[in-house]
Motif scaffolding. Structure first.
Motif, short mmCIF file in Angstrom:
data_model
loop_
_atom_site.label_atom_id
_atom_site.label_comp_id
_atom_site.label_asym_id
_atom_site.label_seq_id
_atom_site.Cartn_x
_atom_site.Cartn_y
_atom_site.Cartn_z
N PRO A 146 42.18 33.78 28.37
CA PRO A 146 42.10 32.41 27.75
C PRO A 146 42.13 31.09 28.74
O PRO A 146 41.43 30.43 28.85
N GLU A 147 43.06 31.50 29.73
CA GLU A 147 43.27 30.25 30.62
C GLU A 147 42.49 30.34 31.84
O GLU A 147 42.63 29.81 32.96
N SER A 148 41.51 31.48 32.10
CA SER A 148 40.88 31.57 33.36
C SER A 148 39.69 30.48 33.49
O SER A 148 39.40 29.87 32.47
N ASN A 149 39.19 30.47 34.72
CA ASN A 149 38.15 29.46 34.92
C ASN A 149 37.12 30.41 35.97
O ASN A 149 37.46 30.69 37.07
N GLU A 150 36.14 30.50 35.21
CA GLU A 150 35.03 31.33 36.05
C GLU A 150 34.31 30.67 37.45
O GLU A 150 34.29 31.61 38.23
N ALA A 151 34.43 29.45 37.57
CA ALA A 151 33.90 28.80 38.91
C ALA A 151 35.17 29.30 39.88
O ALA A 151 34.81 29.27 40.99
N ASP A 152 36.48 28.85 39.54
CA ASP A 152 37.39 29.29 40.39
C ASP A 152 37.60 30.67 40.89
O ASP A 152 37.97 30.99 42.04
N LEU A 153 37.26 31.34 39.75
CA LEU A 153 37.36 33.06 40.24
C LEU A 153 36.30 33.29 41.11
O LEU A 153 36.45 34.06 42.22
N LYS A 154 35.40 32.68 40.88
CA LYS A 154 34.15 33.10 41.92
C LYS A 154 34.35 32.76 43.21
O LYS A 154 34.00 33.33 44.22
N LYS A 155 34.87 31.38 43.50
CA LYS A 155 35.48 31.03 44.63
C LYS A 155 36.37 31.85 45.24
O LYS A 155 36.40 31.89 46.71
N SER A 156 37.27 32.29 44.51
CA SER A 156 38.38 33.19 44.98
C SER A 156 37.98 34.47 45.63
O SER A 156 38.22 35.11 46.48
N ILE A 157 36.74 34.90 44.86
CA ILE A 157 36.42 36.33 45.35
C ILE A 157 35.54 36.02 46.51
O ILE A 157 35.82 36.91 47.46
N GLU A 158 34.88 35.02 46.78
CA GLU A 158 34.26 34.71 47.78
C GLU A 158 35.14 34.52 49.10
O GLU A 158 34.88 34.99 50.28
N PHE A 159 36.40 33.68 48.69
CA PHE A 159 37.22 33.89 49.94
C PHE A 159 37.93 35.38 50.27
O PHE A 159 38.22 35.59 51.56
N TYR A 160 38.02 36.35 49.19
CA TYR A 160 38.39 37.58 49.54
C TYR A 160 37.51 38.18 50.70
O TYR A 160 37.90 38.98 51.47
N ARG A 161 36.12 37.87 50.48
CA ARG A 161 35.24 38.32 51.59
C ARG A 161 35.59 38.27 52.88
O ARG A 161 34.94 38.97 53.86
N THR B 157 44.79 31.91 44.83
CA THR B 157 43.30 32.36 44.48
C THR B 157 43.22 32.16 43.19
O THR B 157 43.30 33.16 42.15
N PRO B 158 42.95 30.86 42.71
CA PRO B 158 42.90 30.64 41.25
C PRO B 158 41.81 31.15 40.64
O PRO B 158 40.80 31.61 41.36
N GLY B 159 41.86 31.10 39.24
CA GLY B 159 40.51 31.65 38.58
C GLY B 159 40.99 32.78 37.25
O GLY B 159 40.90 32.42 36.46
N HIS B 160 41.71 33.68 37.82
CA HIS B 160 42.57 34.35 36.55
C HIS B 160 43.18 33.82 35.61
O HIS B 160 43.23 33.69 34.33
N THR B 161 44.12 33.05 36.45
CA THR B 161 44.82 31.87 35.84
C THR B 161 44.88 30.57 36.95
O THR B 161 44.59 30.99 37.92
N PRO B 162 45.26 29.31 36.50
CA PRO B 162 45.13 28.38 37.48
C PRO B 162 46.29 28.44 38.63
O PRO B 162 45.94 28.09 39.56
N GLY B 163 47.09 29.24 38.44
CA GLY B 163 48.24 29.42 39.56
C GLY B 163 48.21 30.84 40.05
O GLY B 163 49.12 31.19 40.77
#
Length: 220
Positions: free
Chosen positions: A159-174, A119-125
């Protein structure tokens, strides 16, 4: 270690050394699995290491992201001869602390029932873990992707977060239906929260709309 459920324990809250974040507490979890005990996230306390030994040791240690690597991970690996698992994009950052035994880059099922879900976003991994306990509850280990603070649920940007990836991960959580959400880091709160489906979807909305942006603070 404090027992939460019949097959799940939480570590003693660890206060990080970072200045200016006195409320932040980090947590790890011991899951009793039919194939052997699994450890998730970060457990640095030596008294917790002894408690893990008393509970039968650990066969595998799973990191949710590279921030959880530290001296304790190496000590656990040495003490219990446990295998360390992390996302392959966390491999470089953890190397000053500990050597991984195996990595992953996509969703996998380990030990027959332990779901590894990047679930990338907070960090890439960043990675979450989902487990349907035979005792009736489904656990979701979210690491630092979402966090409970005194002001409510937030996502966490570093600093290593990616907001677009984080949004996708939150959507996956749903699409998931956990009964218990377990966090690697919290701000002055407990490390776990039982949720209904409605509560789960509501807290995701709240977290998505309430980013905790630590990027500038951590770069200073």
């Amino acid at each position: 270690m404090k027992q939460l459920y019949e097959d799940l324990w939480v570590s003693t809250p660890e206060l990080p050394a970072a200045q200016g974040e006195p409320e932040l507490m980090m947590h790890g979890f011991l899951l009793r699995h039919l194939r052997g005990n699994l450890l998730i996230s970060r457990v640095e306390s030596l008294s917790d290491h002894q408690a893990i030994e008393d509970l039968g040791g650990v066969i595998r240690h799973y990191l949710t992201h590279w921030h959880e690597a530290g001296p304790g991970a190496q000590l656990l690996q040495s003490r219990f001869n446990s295998a360390l698992y992390c996302h392959n994009r966390a491999l470089g950052p953890i190397s000053p602390w500990v050597e991984a035994d195996d990595t992953f880059s996509q969703a996998e099922v380990h030990c027959g029932s332990f779901h590894v879900v990047p679930t990338p976003g907070h960090t890439p991994g960043s990675t979450s873990y989902l487990y349907a306990s035979p005792h009736g509850k489904t656990y979701l280990f979210v690491g630092d992707t979402i966090m409970l603070t005194s002001e409510g649920w937030v996502t966490v940007l570093v600093p290593e977060s990616n907001e677009a990836d984080l949004k996708k991960s939150i959507e996956f959580y749903r699409a998931l239906r956990p009964d218990v959400v377990l966090m690697g880091t919290t701000a002055g709160q407990l490390a776990w929260q039982e949720v209904t489906m409605r509560q789960w979807l509501s807290l995701l909305d709240e977290a998505e709309n309430s980013p905790l942006d630590l990027r500038q603070r951590l770069l200073e």
